[in-house]
Design a protein around this motif. Structure first.
Motif, mmCIF file in Angstrom:
data_model
loop_
_atom_site.group_PDB
_atom_site.id
_atom_site.type_symbol
_atom_site.label_atom_id
_atom_site.label_comp_id
_atom_site.label_asym_id
_atom_site.label_seq_id
_atom_site.Cartn_x
_atom_site.Cartn_y
_atom_site.Cartn_z
ATOM 1 N N MET A 158 10.576 86.692 -37.603
ATOM 2 C CA MET A 158 10.945 85.350 -38.063
ATOM 3 C C MET A 158 12.389 85.350 -38.539
ATOM 4 O O MET A 158 12.712 85.926 -39.572
ATOM 5 N N SER A 159 13.246 84.687 -37.764
ATOM 6 C CA SER A 159 14.677 84.634 -38.088
ATOM 7 C C SER A 159 14.997 83.587 -39.133
ATOM 8 O O SER A 159 16.097 83.557 -39.675
ATOM 9 N N GLY A 160 14.056 82.702 -39.398
ATOM 10 C CA GLY A 160 14.319 81.548 -40.257
ATOM 11 C C GLY A 160 14.559 80.292 -39.460
ATOM 12 O O GLY A 160 14.667 79.200 -40.017
ATOM 13 N N GLY A 161 14.616 80.433 -38.145
ATOM 14 C CA GLY A 161 14.824 79.290 -37.269
ATOM 15 C C GLY A 161 13.519 78.655 -36.842
ATOM 16 O O GLY A 161 12.421 79.179 -37.086
ATOM 17 N N VAL A 162 13.639 77.531 -36.148
ATOM 18 C CA VAL A 162 12.449 76.768 -35.758
ATOM 19 C C VAL A 162 11.639 77.481 -34.682
ATOM 20 O O VAL A 162 10.399 77.401 -34.667
ATOM 21 N N ASP A 163 12.292 78.204 -33.775
ATOM 22 C CA ASP A 163 11.576 78.820 -32.658
ATOM 23 C C ASP A 163 10.572 79.870 -33.126
ATOM 24 O O ASP A 163 9.393 79.840 -32.746
ATOM 25 N N SER A 164 11.030 80.811 -33.943
ATOM 26 C CA SER A 164 10.121 81.859 -34.397
ATOM 27 C C SER A 164 9.050 81.308 -35.336
ATOM 28 O O SER A 164 7.934 81.828 -35.398
#
Length: 355
Positions: free
Chosen positions: A7-13
């Motif tokens: 989880m990068s903190g972005g919406v995709d992950s």
């Protein structure tokens, strides 16, 4: 079944995590700390390792009822990604750090961490697909052609593909944002990062100086006959195909067509001088190890932001090949990747070392 979600903190992950939960997996979220923000000289919300990003990832994990860990991979990231980035530019190549990060961090370090945690799958928010075939596992382009990320994942092995899930591969970006909005994710409308994560302002030369601790000597701009046209500011500041930032007024537009590292010269020419039909590629990872054809037709792309083009591949050994395109391609650049396709299927890829 248990899954470790990168989880990068972005919406995709974040949406990838949700989709795995909905499939019935026991999910564990994690964020990789790859560098200290003070090391990159900037701290904002548009890199994948800022404090805001970690908090966004934790927020989504809490909302989904998942545990979340932050793993410190700074030393390995410096060794395998940043040091390679420096070495490539200092030797006249143009690297793609995302390829090295996926190879060494997500599907090496993170894969080992998943095993320790007893996870059956690693999950990321990449827009690609995985399919089982008669000869093994295949990596395929994402269905959203504008977001397809197969180019940066060609290093994946059969074992890695067997133990990875890409839940977004059949979705469009607009669908992903809609899902995030419907679940009130804090990052539903968060902008995508646009730059290399450790060069968030796009100033590669300053980043190179900061990480290497070196200054780079000025040298000559020369034309293809060797005539001196002016002075450059250090060879690391230039890449094949570049036009902007040369600072030379001339009778026709000038482009960087080659870099002479031993002579510290940047060679300039016309746009037509950039086109070539051939590329020599090394360190190739062939995803289907059973495919041992010595020569074959396929398509290939030599930059991330281009469509794959028809070509002929001649294997010189197990990990080296000569690629001949049926139409000339612009700015085939050492250090970039050549990735081979059969339709949507990724055959493999490697690093361009010359034309």
């Amino acid at each position: 079944m248990k899954a470790l979600i990168a989880m990068s903190g972005g919406v995709d992950s974040s949406v990838a995590a949700l989709l795995m939960k909905e499939k019935g997996y026991e999910c564990v979220g994690c964020t990789m700390k790859l560098y200290a923000n003070e090391d990159i000289g900037v701290c904002n919300s548009h890199t994948c390792c800022s404090l805001d990003d970690v908090e966004d990832a934790k927020s989504v994990a809490r909302r989904l009822g998942m545990p979340h860990h932050t793993f410190n991979f700074q030393d390995k990231f410096r060794e395998t990604v940043i040091d390679n980035f420096i070495d490539c530019y200092e030797h006249g190549k143009t690297p793609n750090p995302c390829i090295e990060c996926n190879k060494h961090m997500k599907f090496d370090e993170l894969y080992r961490r998943a095993q320790v945690l007893g996870c059956d799958k690693i999950v990321t928010g990449h827009y690609v697909r995985i399919r089982k075939s008669d000869t093994g596992w295949q990596l395929l382009k994402g269905l959203d052609a504008t977001k397809d990320q197969s180019y940066v994942l060609y290093n994946m092995t059969q074992e890695e593909l067997a133990n990875t899930e890409f839940p977004l591969g059949e979705l469009a970006k607009s669908e992903v944002r809609k899902i995030a909005e419907e679940h009130d994710f804090i990052n539903a409308n968060k902008p995508d990062s646009q730059d290399i994560c450790f060069v968030p302002d796009g100033d590669y030369v300053s980043a190179l100086k900061r990480f290497s601790g070196r200054e780079y000597e000025p040298g000559d701009f020369v034309d293809m006959s060797g005539k001196v046209l002016g002075k450059h500011k250090g060879i690391v500041g230039y890449t094949i195909g570049q036009r902007k930032g040369l600072g030379i007024a001339y009778e026709y537009p000038l482009y960087v067509v080659a870099l002479d590292v031993p002579g510290n010269k940047v060679i300039l020419g016309k746009n037509e001088d950039l086109f070539s039909t051939e590329a020599l590629v090394e360190n190739i990872n062939w995803i289907d190890q059973a495919d041992d054809r010595e020569e074959f037709d396929c398509s290939a792309k030599v930059r991330y932001r281009m469509s794959d083009k028809p070509c002929h591949v001649t294997r010189l050994d197990k990990t080296t090949a000569k690629v001949t395109f049926y139409e000339p391609q612009r700015a085939i650049t050492p250090g970039q990747a050549a990735v081979f396709y059969d339709g949507d299927v990724v055959l493999g890829g490697g690093t361009i070392i010359g034309r």
